[in-house]
Write a protein that holds these residues in place. Sequence first.
Motif, PDB file in Angstrom:
ATOM      1  N   ASP A   1       7.423  -2.551  -3.090  1.00  0.00           N
ATOM      2  CA  ASP A   1       7.621  -3.569  -4.104  1.00  0.00           C
ATOM      3  C   ASP A   1       7.468  -2.901  -5.466  1.00  0.00           C
ATOM      4  O   ASP A   1       6.423  -2.319  -5.770  1.00  0.00           O
ATOM      5  CB  ASP A   1       6.581  -4.684  -3.929  1.00  0.00           C
ATOM      6  N   THR A   2       8.515  -2.975  -6.279  1.00  0.00           N
ATOM      7  CA  THR A   2       8.481  -2.257  -7.552  1.00  0.00           C
ATOM      8  C   THR A   2       7.589  -2.938  -8.577  1.00  0.00           C
ATOM      9  O   THR A   2       7.314  -2.373  -9.623  1.00  0.00           O
ATOM     10  CB  THR A   2       9.903  -2.115  -8.139  1.00  0.00           C
ATOM     11  N   VAL A   3       7.144  -4.145  -8.283  1.00  0.00           N
ATOM     12  CA  VAL A   3       6.234  -4.829  -9.210  1.00  0.00           C
ATOM     13  C   VAL A   3       4.781  -4.571  -8.819  1.00  0.00           C
ATOM     14  O   VAL A   3       3.975  -4.114  -9.620  1.00  0.00           O
ATOM     15  CB  VAL A   3       6.519  -6.341  -9.235  1.00  0.00           C
ATOM     16  N   THR A   4       4.458  -4.846  -7.558  1.00  0.00           N
ATOM     17  CA  THR A   4       3.063  -4.714  -7.134  1.00  0.00           C
ATOM     18  C   THR A   4       2.730  -3.311  -6.635  1.00  0.00           C
ATOM     19  O   THR A   4       1.571  -2.983  -6.448  1.00  0.00           O
ATOM     20  CB  THR A   4       2.761  -5.686  -5.977  1.00  0.00           C
ATOM     21  N   HIS A   5       3.761  -2.509  -6.422  1.00  0.00           N
ATOM     22  CA  HIS A   5       3.600  -1.170  -5.860  1.00  0.00           C
ATOM     23  C   HIS A   5       3.078  -1.202  -4.424  1.00  0.00           C
ATOM     24  O   HIS A   5       2.606  -0.193  -3.907  1.00  0.00           O
ATOM     25  CB  HIS A   5       2.692  -0.287  -6.732  1.00  0.00           C
ATOM     26  N   GLU A   6       3.163  -2.349  -3.808  1.00  0.00           N
ATOM     27  CA  GLU A   6       2.762  -2.434  -2.404  1.00  0.00           C
ATOM     28  C   GLU A   6       3.828  -1.750  -1.551  1.00  0.00           C
ATOM     29  O   GLU A   6       5.028  -1.965  -1.754  1.00  0.00           O
ATOM     30  CB  GLU A   6       2.624  -3.903  -1.999  1.00  0.00           C
ATOM     31  N   VAL A   7       3.397  -0.916  -0.634  1.00  0.00           N
ATOM     32  CA  VAL A   7       4.323  -0.266   0.284  1.00  0.00           C
ATOM     33  C   VAL A   7       4.392  -1.100   1.545  1.00  0.00           C
ATOM     34  O   VAL A   7       3.375  -1.396   2.157  1.00  0.00           O
ATOM     35  CB  VAL A   7       3.865   1.167   0.604  1.00  0.00           C
ATOM     36  N   THR A   8       5.600  -1.507   1.922  1.00  0.00           N
ATOM     37  CA  THR A   8       5.724  -2.423   3.046  1.00  0.00           C
ATOM     38  C   THR A   8       6.333  -1.772   4.276  1.00  0.00           C
ATOM     39  O   THR A   8       6.308  -2.354   5.355  1.00  0.00           O
ATOM     40  CB  THR A   8       6.567  -3.656   2.657  1.00  0.00           C
ATOM     41  N   GLY A   9       6.892  -0.579   4.126  1.00  0.00           N
ATOM     42  CA  GLY A   9       7.464   0.034   5.308  1.00  0.00           C
ATOM     43  C   GLY A   9       7.918   1.448   5.042  1.00  0.00           C
ATOM     44  O   GLY A   9       8.154   1.844   3.896  1.00  0.00           O
TER      45      GLY A   9
ATOM     46  N   GLY B   1      10.860  -6.150  -7.627  1.00  0.00           N
ATOM     47  CA  GLY B   1      10.318  -6.717  -6.398  1.00  0.00           C
ATOM     48  C   GLY B   1      10.604  -5.821  -5.212  1.00  0.00           C
ATOM     49  O   GLY B   1      10.598  -4.594  -5.342  1.00  0.00           O
ATOM     50  N   PRO B   2      10.897  -6.406  -4.049  1.00  0.00           N
ATOM     51  CA  PRO B   2      11.097  -5.596  -2.846  1.00  0.00           C
ATOM     52  C   PRO B   2      12.281  -4.654  -3.013  1.00  0.00           C
ATOM     53  O   PRO B   2      13.333  -5.052  -3.516  1.00  0.00           O
ATOM     54  CB  PRO B   2      11.380  -6.642  -1.759  1.00  0.00           C
ATOM     55  N   SER B   3      12.106  -3.404  -2.605  1.00  0.00           N
ATOM     56  CA  SER B   3      13.197  -2.444  -2.729  1.00  0.00           C
ATOM     57  C   SER B   3      13.205  -1.538  -1.511  1.00  0.00           C
ATOM     58  O   SER B   3      12.188  -1.351  -0.847  1.00  0.00           O
ATOM     59  CB  SER B   3      13.027  -1.606  -3.996  1.00  0.00           C
ATOM     60  N   ARG B   4      14.393  -1.018  -1.210  1.00  0.00           N
ATOM     61  CA  ARG B   4      14.550  -0.052  -0.118  1.00  0.00           C
ATOM     62  C   ARG B   4      15.097   1.225  -0.732  1.00  0.00           C
ATOM     63  O   ARG B   4      16.153   1.209  -1.361  1.00  0.00           O
ATOM     64  CB  ARG B   4      15.522  -0.597   0.932  1.00  0.00           C
ATOM     65  N   GLU B   5      14.365   2.298  -0.537  1.00  0.00           N
ATOM     66  CA  GLU B   5      14.727   3.552  -1.189  1.00  0.00           C
ATOM     67  C   GLU B   5      14.615   4.713  -0.209  1.00  0.00           C
ATOM     68  O   GLU B   5      13.843   4.661   0.748  1.00  0.00           O
ATOM     69  CB  GLU B   5      13.780   3.825  -2.372  1.00  0.00           C
ATOM     70  N   ILE B   6      15.394   5.756  -0.489  1.00  0.00           N
ATOM     71  CA  ILE B   6      15.258   6.999   0.261  1.00  0.00           C
ATOM     72  C   ILE B   6      14.375   7.935  -0.569  1.00  0.00           C
ATOM     73  O   ILE B   6      14.643   8.169  -1.742  1.00  0.00           O
ATOM     74  CB  ILE B   6      16.626   7.681   0.491  1.00  0.00           C
ATOM     75  N   TRP B   7      13.321   8.399   0.041  1.00  0.00           N
ATOM     76  CA  TRP B   7      12.440   9.379  -0.604  1.00  0.00           C
ATOM     77  C   TRP B   7      12.363  10.604   0.283  1.00  0.00           C
ATOM     78  O   TRP B   7      12.633  10.545   1.479  1.00  0.00           O
ATOM     79  CB  TRP B   7      11.020   8.806  -0.780  1.00  0.00           C
ATOM     80  N   VAL B   8      11.972  11.712  -0.322  1.00  0.00           N
ATOM     81  CA  VAL B   8      11.745  12.919   0.474  1.00  0.00           C
ATOM     82  C   VAL B   8      10.284  13.338   0.291  1.00  0.00           C
ATOM     83  O   VAL B   8       9.747  13.297  -0.807  1.00  0.00           O
ATOM     84  CB  VAL B   8      12.704  14.058   0.075  1.00  0.00           C
TER      85      VAL B   8
END
Lengths: 88, 948
Positions: free
Chosen positions: A71-79, A51-58
């Motif tokens: 969201d790791t299920v829907t792949h929706e990007v929320t922020g 579900g909702p996740s907060r991650e550091i990406w480069v």
Amino acid sequence: MQLFPCPFCGLRAETEFHFGAEAGKTRPEPAADVSAADWARYLHAKKNPKGPSREIWVHETCGEFFLLERDTVTHEVTGSQSLRKGEP
Amino acid sequence: MTARRIPTPTGPGLHFTFDGRAMTGIAGDTIASALLANGVRVVGRSFKYHRPRGIFGYGAEEPNALVDVTVNGRTTPNLRATTEPLQDGMDVRSVNASPTAAHDRNGFLDGFSRFIPAGFYYKTFIWPDWHLFEPRIRAMAGLGRLDLDNRPAADCPQIAARCDVLVVGAGPAGLAAARAASAAGQSVMLVDDQTEPGGSLRLHDATIDGMSGTEWASGIVADLRRAGHTVLTRTTAFGVYDHGLVSAWQRREGKPDALWQIRAKTVVVAAGAIERPLVFPDNDRPGIMSAEAALAYLKLHGVLVGSRIVLATNNDRAYFVAQALRSAGAEVTVADTRAAPPASADAITRLAGATIDAVHGRDGVEAVNIGGQRLECDCLLVSGGYTPTVHLHCQAGGKLRYDDQIAAFIPAAFRPGMVVVGAANGVFGLSGALAEGHAAGGGKDAPPSPASPDEAHAIEPAWPVPGKPGRQWIDFQNDVTLKDVELAARENFRSVEHLKRYTTLGMATDQGKTSNMNGLAAMAAVTGRTIAETGTTTYRPPFVPVPLTVVAGRRRGELFNPVRRLTLENEYRKTGAVFREYGGWLRPAWFGTGKAEDEIAREALRSRETVGILDASPLGKIEVIGPDAGALVDYNSYHTISTLKPGRIRYGFMLTESGVIYDDGVVSKVSDEHYIVSCSSGHVAGVTARLEEWRQDRFDPARVFVHNSTPHWATLTATGPRSRDLVAALGLGVDLADDALPHMAFAECRFDGTTARLARVSFTGDRSYEVSVPQSKAAALLAAMTEAGRPLGAVALGSEALLLMRAEKGFIIAGKDTDGTTMPHDLGITAPRDRRKGEFVGKRSLFTDNALRDDRQQGVGLVAVDENVPLPVGAHGVATRDGVRRSIGFVTSSYMSQTLGRPIALALIERGLSRIGEQIELVHLGRTMRATIAPACAFDPEGARING
């Protein structure tokens, strides 16, 4: 192919990005005071939320690390947020 | 089926062969239409039972007519005859048939069918081991043959596109959508898998806005193109992926196929519907065809598929087909499953409540039995209703609902950014399809309207009826019958997903386009559930089989992982370099045409005697700049770097947070605010990324910058006793005296009018100088060094000799002589761990119980005992404990050293550092050998040569 919003470059294809780490992890220090269990948790324990996740990406093409909320299920990007000081 | 051309074609034909027989087709033919016109009835054999099969459909849904095609010397297996345009000179072969489709020696298998139901092979051949039987069974089943000599070029482009509205399908609904979207000022892409736009308008006569349907269609396409929109024919949108990406496969005349990656704000799916078969005994015989396919062959290719046709149907739409075939000269009888077929003024013979009890003719329909009566015919057309093509909607995560009115699943609610219109949405009438498309394209005005009322399309389901005798086919391509579905239900594989996996229903290359509905309806009937309760299986891309060459595009062969090339590559080629790839770079491995080992030994010996010249350009040059540069470098190093004086260099490791050696290299301190990290060639990107990550995570990014300048510099190294003489001749303006520029010192200098860098570091153990100049001066530097080296007897040094020379010194290659467990103290370097204050990457990991074990594998040298030949790399050291032999480590590097007159090896061996002088046993591929553990450094252990 997902599109991720780099706070500096805008929406770009996911192949331009690389996962950094889960957000909110703090490196335990100093080494002499850190228990083996705490260090192992830092190195290896991941929340890996469904579900909702907060991650550091480069964003590899511009080199900037940023906070990505998705969201790791829907792949929706929320922020997506810059990690630069003084920026929201 | 006595198919024929109407009218008889004139003009030059296209010549091709089918199973060796010469045939002729006409321009515009597909392979399928040409085969039909040539009277071919059996086009292949079925997958499991080797039943003769004929053409069923006319497009992507075709389950039977798979063929291997050779054209222009290139063979492509398993092409759908229905979607491949005929080309002159094509050699077409049936699949799964040997020697030909008409005469297949495995045809006897059909006689055993009652003994080989679904799951038979797995149940029967489980003992003693399925794999004993598998090869022969696979040889009997399976489809086309791969041409193993076929090396298709990596020439398929991948094209990224964006638009406001992507319309999939150029039938009436899709065209209306594209037209409206264009009128609303949107950018439009329209893709369709046929050669011409129009969809059903090409088969069904209609007048729209005063034009014939096909004129209307081509007019819209012309308008779209004129307005700058993109219209792609012969293009199949085969998949919807994350965040709405639609992938489409375009076939192009005379050009390689293309893969389109399309992002649209709105996707309008107007993909139409696919007619499904009726289920009755022997419903898979050649000559049994979808009614709409017969119409398509007539209208698109002028092929009338039979002269005495029985058309079995459960819906009204088939009557239009019957009329068209009759007008073309066929005698048509409609066998309607419904008790009350539609009343009509036309003179077509119709039988009410008619079900097919039997089909006569093994290699082609000769007659059918209806209600106990034999009806002679040469072609049996079937129409079991239409299944909306909802694949893209479902791939995007859309759900379906079952609509009793049309006996089909249609989208329940649209996904964001996607609309399904027309037949794909269960709207089979022309006016409805036009209106829906028009609205989806944003049209607010009146939609295009047909001149005449819509064709009737009432339907009464005629689903498979379990329990009846005879073999009734559900899935033609994977040979799944109604009895297999009943068997699956009996064995409790009642979910459609289990049904699919147990019987393989819908798992063939056609993905069940004609069979899935009948399959789940059968399961519903067997288990006493409704079709809605039974549900559908998951829809996954691709909609049609897409060649891997298209998916891979140009990222194959040399472009799969392109090597990096030296600026001076051509210079080295002139001087006889043999190139190999090292860490992603194409570098001279050795020079000369002699045996590799001789040339490598010559280079190493000469270099140790006089001076060698080596291209070290790939070595990392990562600039770390700013007030916090020293702190960032220190934090990322095992050794403290910042305590160096400016102009000095230190060797060290970069660790992972797990304490493992990620890379080794040297860091030059140019000034308090400028360091140059010279990491291994293969780790430049990785080391840069690590420095950058910590820079942003832990430091103030405004106070330190990381810049990889590796590509900007050409670096040539002079190594060997005469290297100083060589470098002196370059006139760099640097005092080369050892007290002015000692080993591990750095100086900025001038070469040929530009800034250059000089570093005294050594990977050979000999006195060495690295000269770096901007790439533009690379050739000048090489020329100057070659010239200066000539009187000294200099030798061009390749990577192989360098690797040998560094191994003589016991210098490691990180990742080769270390593995994912090796920590610095495993190489005997413990001072920073034991003494260094403050944090650095990986520090805590160096003190875990595991890191402190005394039985760790440690880096050592090995000296072969038995023979004077190198130990094999990868050979394992072994020890026996409690009667069990186990590995205690392995050989990581191994070379023949002419300098030492003996082989040398580096290895990771358990407790190795405390076992110097002990003999161990090694095994490799069944061979046993012995070696003595030695210090890693085998040559010049005092280091005298560094200043020699």
